[in-house]
Design an enzyme around this catalytic site. Structure first.
Site, PDB file in Angstrom:
ATOM      1  N   HIS A  90       0.835  -1.211   0.000  1.00  0.00           N
ATOM      2  CA  HIS A  90       0.000   0.000   0.000  1.00  0.00           C
ATOM      3  C   HIS A  90       0.870   1.261   0.000  1.00  0.00           C
ATOM      4  CE1 HIS A  90      -3.234  -2.681   2.080  1.00  0.00           C
ATOM      5  NE2 HIS A  90      -3.049  -3.007   0.828  1.00  0.00           N
ATOM      6  N   HIS A 247      -9.549  -1.599  -4.554  1.00  0.00           N
ATOM      7  CA  HIS A 247      -8.393  -1.977  -3.741  1.00  0.00           C
ATOM      8  C   HIS A 247      -7.486  -2.958  -4.488  1.00  0.00           C
ATOM      9  CE1 HIS A 247      -5.884  -2.245  -0.257  1.00  0.00           C
ATOM     10  NE2 HIS A 247      -5.794  -3.537  -0.516  1.00  0.00           N
ATOM     11  N   ASP A 251      -3.557  -2.523  -5.007  1.00  0.00           N
ATOM     12  CA  ASP A 251      -2.550  -3.547  -4.711  1.00  0.00           C
ATOM     13  C   ASP A 251      -1.685  -3.832  -5.938  1.00  0.00           C
ATOM     14  OD1 ASP A 251      -3.083  -4.156  -2.054  1.00  0.00           O
ATOM     15  OD2 ASP A 251      -4.423  -5.832  -2.525  1.00  0.00           O
ATOM     16  N   HIS A 274      -1.318 -10.889  -5.098  1.00  0.00           N
ATOM     17  CA  HIS A 274       0.122 -10.631  -5.005  1.00  0.00           C
ATOM     18  C   HIS A 274       0.948 -11.753  -5.632  1.00  0.00           C
ATOM     19  CE1 HIS A 274      -0.976  -7.320  -2.517  1.00  0.00           C
ATOM     20  NE2 HIS A 274      -1.441  -8.082  -1.547  1.00  0.00           N
TER      21      HIS A 274
HETATM   22 ZN   LIG Z   1      -3.984  -4.552  -0.225  1.00  0.00          ZN
END
Ligand SMILES: [Zn+2]
Length: 320
Positions: A90, A247, A251, A274
């Site tokens: 973030h 969001h 990310d 991720h």
């Molecule tokens: Zn995040």
């Protein structure tokens, strides 16, 4: 290294930027549950983002690089030579999204404070100190062909485009999320307005399992959207109906910054996270024929680059 070009040639290109001052934050870390603090400082041209562990003897440094990703379970963690820093995405998203090219980030507590679970505090911090041009042109990675990573129904792709954009699709079997899609045309202003505010989110039913694994020990309604079976537990509700997909875009911008160089191309994520973003970046580095390095000048109002000059060095001669 910029070879035989005159100063006036260099001045026409978009320059690297760093912070006009230092920004400081402290607060709970999401995963360790402990107090952590961070000082975000200006840095020299071509530094990129570097973390310095200010509470570890010798103050070791860890470059924000795909090579240093150590863990992608629920957050992106970096490590080098036995030290690690958790939950960097973030903060990196806030810096990259705001157009900061170079920064030294001093961390105490081995994790970035989660603050409100979004990138908005970092963006506000950057706005407060401002950005300064550093007199050195900014290199960018131009995507020349499709690069893809897939795993277990998740997919992330980079495609050629005349600017940076992020589109994302999520599909959760939860009545308050379901399928959400968004296309985001990047500019620092649009990032601050449309993406930075979106908070991380989690499901109440998963909380005990995470805590049992030693994760999310600092999680609370102050720093995450928490979903029960049929309602949002946060008293204030959502910041936008599609905060979840926003969001995921936040990310992904943070993760992609670990390439160490801004992208000219279109990123598309389908149920990605991720882990798949890491696979995508590894694929990028493994396929140098699919991109080149360029200097850019003259954007139009839409952040399309009108003038692009390949950097006259072999692309692999810079460290990525
Ligand atoms: Zn995040």
């Amino acid at each position: 290294m910029f070879f035989a070009k005159s100063n006036s040639d260099m001045e026409k290109y978009v320059q690297q930027k760093t912070l006009g001052g230092t920004i400081e934050f402290s607060g709970i870390a999401l995963h360790t549950g402990k107090e952590a603090s961070v000082r975000i400082l200006p840095a020299e041209p071509d530094t990129g983002y570097r973390f310095r562990l200010s509470d570890v003897p010798g103050n070791p440094e860890v470059e924000a690089s795909v090579h240093n990703i150590r863990d992608t379970l629920l957050a992106t963690s970096l490590g080098f030579n036995g030290v690690s820093i958790k939950t960097v995405e973030h903060l990196l998203s806030g810096l990259a999204g705001s157009g900061v090219d170079n920064s030294l980030i001093e961390v105490s507590g081995q994790e970035i404070p989660i603050l409100d679970g979004s990138a908005a505090p970092f963006v506000r911090g950057v706005e407060m100190v401002g950005l300064v041009e550093q007199g050195v042109p900014k290199k960018m990675m131009r995507i020349l062909g499709e690069i893809e990573a897939r795993e277990n129904g998740s997919r992330a792709v980079l495609e050629p485009a005349d600017r940076f954009s992020v589109s994302f699709t999520i599909d959760f079997a939860h009545p308050l999320i379901g399928r959400q899609e968004m296309e985001f045309d990047y500019s620092p202003e649009a990032f601050g307005r449309e993406i930075a505010f979106a908070r991380t989110f989690g499901f109440l039913k998963d909380v005990q399992g995470m805590v049992d694994k030693g994760l999310a020990l600092g999680g609370s309604l102050e720093n995450a959207v928490v979903l029960g079976d049929d309602r949002i537990l946060n008293p204030g509700g959502l910041r936008s109906p599609d905060e979840f997909v926003r969001h995921k875009i936040l990310d992904s911008i943070g993760d992609l910054s670990l390439l160490g160089i801004p992208i000219i191309g279109a990123y598309k994520g389908f149920k990605a996270g991720h882990r798949i973003n890491r696979l995508l970046m590894q694929e990028v580095l493994a396929r140098p024929e699919m991109w080149d390095l360029v200097l850019v000048a003259d954007h139009d109002g839409q952040d399309r680059y009108r003038e692009i000059d390949p950097v006259d060095s072999h692309p692999l001669s810079i460290t990525l």
